[in-house]
Design a protein around this motif. Structure first.
Motif, short mmCIF file in Angstrom:
data_model
loop_
_atom_site.label_atom_id
_atom_site.label_comp_id
_atom_site.label_asym_id
_atom_site.label_seq_id
_atom_site.Cartn_x
_atom_site.Cartn_y
_atom_site.Cartn_z
N UNK A 35 0.76 -1.20 -0.14
CA UNK A 35 0.04 -0.16 0.09
C UNK A 35 0.84 1.31 -0.17
N UNK A 36 1.85 1.17 0.66
CA UNK A 36 2.76 2.53 0.96
C UNK A 36 3.44 2.79 -0.37
N UNK A 37 4.07 1.52 -1.03
CA UNK A 37 4.77 1.61 -2.33
C UNK A 37 3.83 2.24 -3.24
N UNK A 38 2.72 1.68 -3.42
CA UNK A 38 1.73 2.24 -4.54
C UNK A 38 1.42 3.84 -4.30
N UNK A 39 1.47 4.04 -3.18
CA UNK A 39 1.30 5.70 -2.82
C UNK A 39 2.64 6.41 -3.01
N UNK A 100 -0.03 8.70 7.36
CA UNK A 100 -1.18 8.24 6.72
C UNK A 100 -2.20 7.46 8.04
N UNK A 101 -3.20 7.18 7.50
CA UNK A 101 -4.15 6.58 8.51
C UNK A 101 -3.80 5.06 8.25
N UNK A 102 -3.84 4.46 9.74
CA UNK A 102 -3.76 2.82 9.79
C UNK A 102 -4.62 2.21 8.83
N UNK A 103 -5.81 2.70 8.75
CA UNK A 103 -7.04 1.87 7.73
C UNK A 103 -6.24 1.91 6.23
N UNK A 104 -5.38 2.91 5.79
CA UNK A 104 -4.96 2.76 4.45
C UNK A 104 -3.95 1.60 4.16
#
Length: 122
Positions: A35-39, A100-104
């Motif tokens: 998720x973090x890489x995609x962002x 970022x939010x943990x849900x992300x």
């Protein structure tokens, strides 16, 4: 922007999410990192089996391995400083580091289309 590096123990693949019994902790970490890489955030995982040079080239990680052995892995570094040894960061820690939010970081669940057949539709 923060830079997070995770130095994993030796695993069969880059994420450790393979084989007959998958560790749910590795699944969580893989989803959060993806998720973090995609962002576009700077986060990278190194696997001791596939990237031994990364461990040898990083003097801090190299010292930890020589002093404590492979049980000290994973080693998690944030901006070049050791934040964790022997455990993975929680989604809350990752969220704090990257604002970022943990849900992300939970990742998307696969969507599977199901077709139900009843005796009337056959």
């Amino acid at each position: 922007m923060k830079k997070v590096e995770i130095f994993d123990p030796a695993m069969c693949c880059s994420t450790g999410v393979c084989g007959p019994s998958v560790d749910p902790e590795l699944t969580r970490v893989a989803a959060a990192v993806s998720s973090l890489e995609k962002k576009g955030y700077s986060i990278v995982r190194y696997n001791l089996a596939n990237d031994p040079a990364a461990y040898a080239d990083n003097q801090t990680v190299n010292t930890i391995l020589h002093e404590k052995g492979p049980d000290a892995l994973p080693v998690v570094m944030v901006d070049g400083q050791v934040e964790l040894t022997g455990t993975y960061p929680s989604n809350e820690q990752l969220a704090e580091w990257f604002a970022v939010s943990p849900e992300e970081l939970k990742g998307e669940k696969p969507r599977i289309r199901l077709t139900l057949k009843t005796s009337q539709n056959q």
